[in-house]
Design a protein around this motif. Sequence first.
Motif, short mmCIF file in Angstrom:
data_model
loop_
_atom_site.label_atom_id
_atom_site.label_comp_id
_atom_site.label_asym_id
_atom_site.label_seq_id
_atom_site.Cartn_x
_atom_site.Cartn_y
_atom_site.Cartn_z
N ALA A 65 0.83 -1.20 0.00
CA ALA A 65 0.00 0.00 0.00
C ALA A 65 0.87 1.26 0.00
CB ALA A 65 -0.91 0.01 1.22
N LYS A 66 0.46 2.25 -0.77
CA LYS A 66 1.20 3.51 -0.78
C LYS A 66 1.26 4.12 0.62
CE LYS A 66 0.04 4.72 -5.58
NZ LYS A 66 -0.68 5.70 -6.43
N SER A 67 0.22 3.91 1.40
CA SER A 67 0.17 4.48 2.75
C SER A 67 1.18 3.84 3.69
CB SER A 67 -1.24 4.33 3.33
OG SER A 67 -1.62 2.95 3.37
N ALA A 73 3.83 14.70 -11.01
CA ALA A 73 2.45 14.53 -11.47
C ALA A 73 2.30 13.25 -12.29
CB ALA A 73 2.03 15.75 -12.28
N PHE A 74 3.29 12.96 -13.14
CA PHE A 74 3.24 11.75 -13.95
C PHE A 74 3.21 10.51 -13.07
CE2 PHE A 74 5.44 8.20 -15.98
CZ PHE A 74 4.73 8.06 -17.16
N SER A 75 4.08 10.48 -12.08
CA SER A 75 4.15 9.30 -11.22
C SER A 75 2.86 9.09 -10.45
CB SER A 75 5.32 9.43 -10.23
OG SER A 75 5.08 10.46 -9.29
N LYS A 76 2.15 10.16 -10.18
CA LYS A 76 0.92 10.06 -9.40
C LYS A 76 -0.28 9.69 -10.25
CE LYS A 76 -1.78 12.67 -5.98
NZ LYS A 76 -1.87 13.95 -5.23
N TRP A 77 -0.36 10.23 -11.47
CA TRP A 77 -1.59 10.14 -12.23
C TRP A 77 -1.52 9.26 -13.48
CZ3 TRP A 77 -5.19 11.64 -9.21
CH2 TRP A 77 -5.00 12.73 -8.34
N ALA A 127 7.47 2.84 -5.76
CA ALA A 127 7.97 3.65 -6.87
C ALA A 127 6.99 4.75 -7.24
CB ALA A 127 8.23 2.75 -8.08
N ARG A 128 5.71 4.46 -7.14
CA ARG A 128 4.69 5.46 -7.47
C ARG A 128 4.67 6.62 -6.47
NH1 ARG A 128 1.29 6.07 -12.02
NH2 ARG A 128 0.62 4.05 -12.82
N ILE A 129 4.85 6.32 -5.20
CA ILE A 129 4.65 7.34 -4.17
C ILE A 129 5.90 8.16 -3.88
CG2 ILE A 129 5.21 5.90 -2.17
CD1 ILE A 129 2.28 8.41 -2.47
#
Length: 298
Positions: free
Chosen positions: A93-95, A166-170, A209-211
Amino acid sequence: MKVLRTPDEAFAGIDDFPFAPHYAEIADRQDGTALRVHYVDEGPRDGPVVLMMHGEPSWCYLYRHMIGPVAAAGFRVLAPDLIGFGKSDKPAAKSDYSYARHIAWMRSWLEQLDLKNITLVCQDWGSLIGLRLVAEMPERFSGVVLSNGGLPEGGPAPRAFAIWRAFSKWSPLFPIGKIVSAGTARGLSQAEIAAYDAPFPDSRYKAGARIFPSFVPFENNVAVPDQKRAWQVFDQWTKPFLCCFADQDKITRGGESRFIGRVPGTAGQNHRTLRGGHFIQEDDPQGFVECVLEVAGK
């Protein structure tokens, strides 16, 4: 927390990473979850330690062209995979991730191995985490070699970084191997791209990697006070601190100016510009190795 572990067979096709895997188990300091950290450990065990820390979204494969030459020069080279990357465990989880947690995880690993007389070699998030480790445990470190990274303490995010964040998030797609390739000047082969993709069999493994980009402490990020406390250490740091940033990195180019002159240990060092992009380990490993040997040999 739920933890994923990339199967070993995912790495079976990599033929340019001849290093034996080593593992250490640490406990998360918040909830006690056991996490396995993978690391490379090459060279004489009694040699001075060179700690090579990767960043986002790579793993210690990034240093494959540097590990051998530095170990051959008589140094003990350790290159860990951050939690969430490479062969290390990956909270799902990102959290489960935070900047502070990443530092605590790597501090637990470093203390478990009881590493001392360390030259830190770092780039990207390897510097955001590595430099904080230096600030928290300065007695364990003897020098720093920094490329394409930093220790932000607030302020506006550079435009190129804001776009990446922004790219990594969306972005619905997050092709890690191609992202690393785009961050080099030479471009990577299909086999190299596959090696960077290997730790992430599917999107479930990519939470870390995303967060990561969201944690970089620009603006009013929660980590800014901790960054400022770390800078209080570096404002007094007299041990060698060498900067070797790349000439084609749009995100960090010119970042050495934040260190040279401010950190006392930068005085008298042979700071230089390496030729390549953000992932300078892929573009100019020989130049980076020369910097490492210069500092580690002092």
